[in-house]
Design a protein around this motif. Structure first.
Motif, PDB file in Angstrom:
ATOM      1  N   ALA A  68       0.900  -1.347   0.129  1.00 14.46           N
ATOM      2  CA  ALA A  68       0.002   0.056  -0.012  1.00 14.46           C
ATOM      3  C   ALA A  68       0.835   1.273  -0.026  1.00 14.46           C
ATOM      4  O   ALA A  68       1.745   1.385   0.658  1.00 14.46           O
ATOM      5  CB  ALA A  68      -0.762  -0.107   1.290  1.00 14.46           C
ATOM      6  N   TYR A 104      -7.819   1.780  -5.207  1.00 20.55           N
ATOM      7  CA  TYR A 104      -7.092   0.542  -5.574  1.00 20.55           C
ATOM      8  C   TYR A 104      -7.499   0.130  -6.961  1.00 20.55           C
ATOM      9  O   TYR A 104      -8.793   0.264  -7.367  1.00 20.55           O
ATOM     10  CB  TYR A 104      -7.408  -0.667  -4.370  1.00 20.55           C
ATOM     11  CG  TYR A 104      -8.685  -0.777  -4.425  1.00 20.55           C
ATOM     12  CD1 TYR A 104      -9.317  -1.890  -5.034  1.00 20.55           C
ATOM     13  CD2 TYR A 104      -9.470  -0.456  -3.233  1.00 20.55           C
ATOM     14  CE1 TYR A 104     -10.627  -2.357  -4.707  1.00 20.55           C
ATOM     15  CE2 TYR A 104     -10.796  -0.731  -2.972  1.00 20.55           C
ATOM     16  CZ  TYR A 104     -11.207  -1.783  -3.552  1.00 20.55           C
ATOM     17  OH  TYR A 104     -12.324  -2.133  -3.403  1.00 20.55           O
ATOM     18  N   ALA A 164      -4.395  -1.769   4.752  1.00 18.69           N
ATOM     19  CA  ALA A 164      -3.383  -0.646   4.233  1.00 18.69           C
ATOM     20  C   ALA A 164      -3.079   0.007   5.421  1.00 18.69           C
ATOM     21  O   ALA A 164      -1.816   0.109   5.393  1.00 18.69           O
ATOM     22  CB  ALA A 164      -4.105   0.088   3.218  1.00 18.69           C
ATOM     23  N   VAL A 212      -1.932  -4.985   0.760  1.00 16.27           N
ATOM     24  CA  VAL A 212      -3.478  -5.101   0.433  1.00 16.27           C
ATOM     25  C   VAL A 212      -3.906  -6.052  -0.693  1.00 16.27           C
ATOM     26  O   VAL A 212      -2.957  -6.289  -1.541  1.00 16.27           O
ATOM     27  CB  VAL A 212      -4.159  -3.754  -0.048  1.00 16.27           C
ATOM     28  CG1 VAL A 212      -4.205  -2.714   1.082  1.00 16.27           C
ATOM     29  CG2 VAL A 212      -3.352  -3.132  -1.351  1.00 16.27           C
ATOM     30  N   GLY A 214      -2.535  -0.201  -4.773  1.00 17.21           N
ATOM     31  CA  GLY A 214      -3.535   0.788  -4.169  1.00 17.21           C
ATOM     32  C   GLY A 214      -2.875   2.027  -3.409  1.00 17.21           C
ATOM     33  O   GLY A 214      -1.791   1.979  -2.797  1.00 17.21           O
ATOM     34  N   PHE A 249      -3.517   5.118  -0.805  1.00 17.84           N
ATOM     35  CA  PHE A 249      -4.573   5.317   0.342  1.00 17.84           C
ATOM     36  C   PHE A 249      -4.373   6.550   1.032  1.00 17.84           C
ATOM     37  O   PHE A 249      -3.409   7.122   0.864  1.00 17.84           O
ATOM     38  CB  PHE A 249      -4.756   4.257   1.284  1.00 17.84           C
ATOM     39  CG  PHE A 249      -5.030   2.909   0.457  1.00 17.84           C
ATOM     40  CD1 PHE A 249      -6.162   2.360   0.312  1.00 17.84           C
ATOM     41  CD2 PHE A 249      -4.069   2.295   0.065  1.00 17.84           C
ATOM     42  CE1 PHE A 249      -6.735   1.170  -0.177  1.00 17.84           C
ATOM     43  CE2 PHE A 249      -4.349   0.791  -0.353  1.00 17.84           C
ATOM     44  CZ  PHE A 249      -5.448   0.490  -0.717  1.00 17.84           C
TER      45      PHE A 249
END
Length: 372
Positions: free
Chosen positions: A84, A94, A143, A149, A154, A156
């Protein structure tokens, strides 16, 4: 202590800095266990001093955490999880994610929804709304906790609090209706929100009327957004979906059936074929088709379609009710009957033909069921 030592030595061989940090933390806990010997297990915690008991308790917790960390690392390695990232210069979301509590094989991989203040998942029953809601919830938690993940990639944001509200049901043991239970859950959950929050709601307020549900959904969404939170709803409320579709800060998605020329394609089992693919835009619930595939009687489906179309082909003429004649008894006769058959026996010995029964009772009260 020997098992913990072996674990620390294995972790120290890893080149990863995160694993090295874990090994160092466990080494400190291991050193705190030097004074623990066989007497601790044979004589119990009373043998140890208070400080030693606390050290042992903390060590047990750390060992469990280490085991969880290693087990997750194995899953992440076997299923090829991605690392992540938290780059605020890039879009949040994601790609090709899956639900980590299910086997990866056989799942339909979906991208995340657009990172809007409010997102509404709409469309067919059993199409994937609740599944995707839970999938996104898990991916965000993983994450922020493990850093890896179940997705191809992804990026975040960090959230301060999370909230997942599932559909409520009746709690008869607490004297709560389904709606009362839901309001209690909302009251408790909203009081615990802090900072930047991420909230997931599955069929929120579906335990009350559609009109009141609309108002409560709108009010809750505004309450959270005014406090900087983000929400993803899964809902069938058509008024709420239509209203939110007019808001530029809201994104709508659906999970369509497989169709041809506007008609749902049925499989060999005569059930609709789901795509389970996240698709932009609102969608219809197709509740009648789903109910039909699940075995609801065809005459009921046909009549529902007539009502929805406004073209009721046949008026309902209920059968003429036939009531049993009331029998009159004197006070003496009633007293005699009461002594002969108490109420429980009377109902147990009633005619097995349900059409002749005075009434049928359904209760969740265990004491009542045992007595009657």
């Amino acid at each position: 202590k020997e098992a913990l030592t072996d674990l620390i030595m294995s972790l120290q061989k890893s080149p990863g800095p995160l694993v090295q940090q874990l090994a160092q933390a466990l080494l400190k806990r291991r050193q705190a266990l030097e004074n623990i010997n066989n007497d601790y297990f044979l004589k119990g915690e009373s043998y140890m001093g208070h400080e030693a008991q606390e050290k042992a308790s903390r060590a047990n917790i750390d060992i469990v955490k280490a085991g969880m960390f290693i087990e997750f690392a194995k899953i992440a390695k076997d299923d090829h999880y991605s690392r992540a990232t938290f780059d605020e210069s890039k879009n949040e979301g994601y790609r090709r994610g899956w639900n980590f509590v299910r086997l990866k094989k056989g799942q339909v991989f979906n991208d995340s929804v657009e990172a809007r203040p409010t997102v509404v998942l709409t469309g067919s029953n059993s199409g994937g709304k609740s599944y995707h809601l839970m999938q996104t919830f898990y991916i965000q938690l993983l994450a922020q906790s493990f850093g890896f993940v179940p997705a191809q990639e992804g990026n975040f944001r960090l959230y301060d609090s999370f909230l997942f509200l599932d559909r409520s049901s009746t709690q008869s043991d607490h004297d709560l209706s389904a709606y009362g239970s839901e309001v209690k859950n909302w009251k408790s959950a909203l009081a615990k929100l802090k900072g930047k929050s991420f909230i997931f709601v599955d069929e929120g307020y579906s335990t009350t009327s559609a009109e009141d549900q609309f108002g409560l959904l709108m009010g809750t969404d505004r309450y959270v957004r005014e406090r900087g939170g983000r929400m993803i709803f899964a809902s069938h409320n058509e008024t709420f979906i239509e209203k939110k579709g007019q808001d530029s800060d809201v994104a709508l998605y659906n999970f369509p059936f497989k169709e041809k020329n506007g008609k749902i394609i049925m499989g060999q089992d005569k059930k609709p074929i789901y795509t389970h693919i996240l698709t932009p835009g609102p969608g219809d619930s197709r509740a009648l088709e789903v109910a039909q595939s699940l075995g609801l009687p065809q005459f009921l489906i046909d009549r529902a379609k007539e009502y929805l179309s406004g073209n009721l082909k046949q008026k309902i003429s209920p059968p003429k009710a036939v009531f049993q004649k009331i029998q009159g008894y004197s006070e003496a006769e009633r007293s005699g009957l009461k002594g002969k058959n108490n109420p429980p026996d009377f109902f147990r010995e009633a005619d097995t033909d349900t059409s002749k029964k005075l009434f049928q009772l359904y209760s969740e009260d265990n004491d009542f069921q045992e007595e009657w």
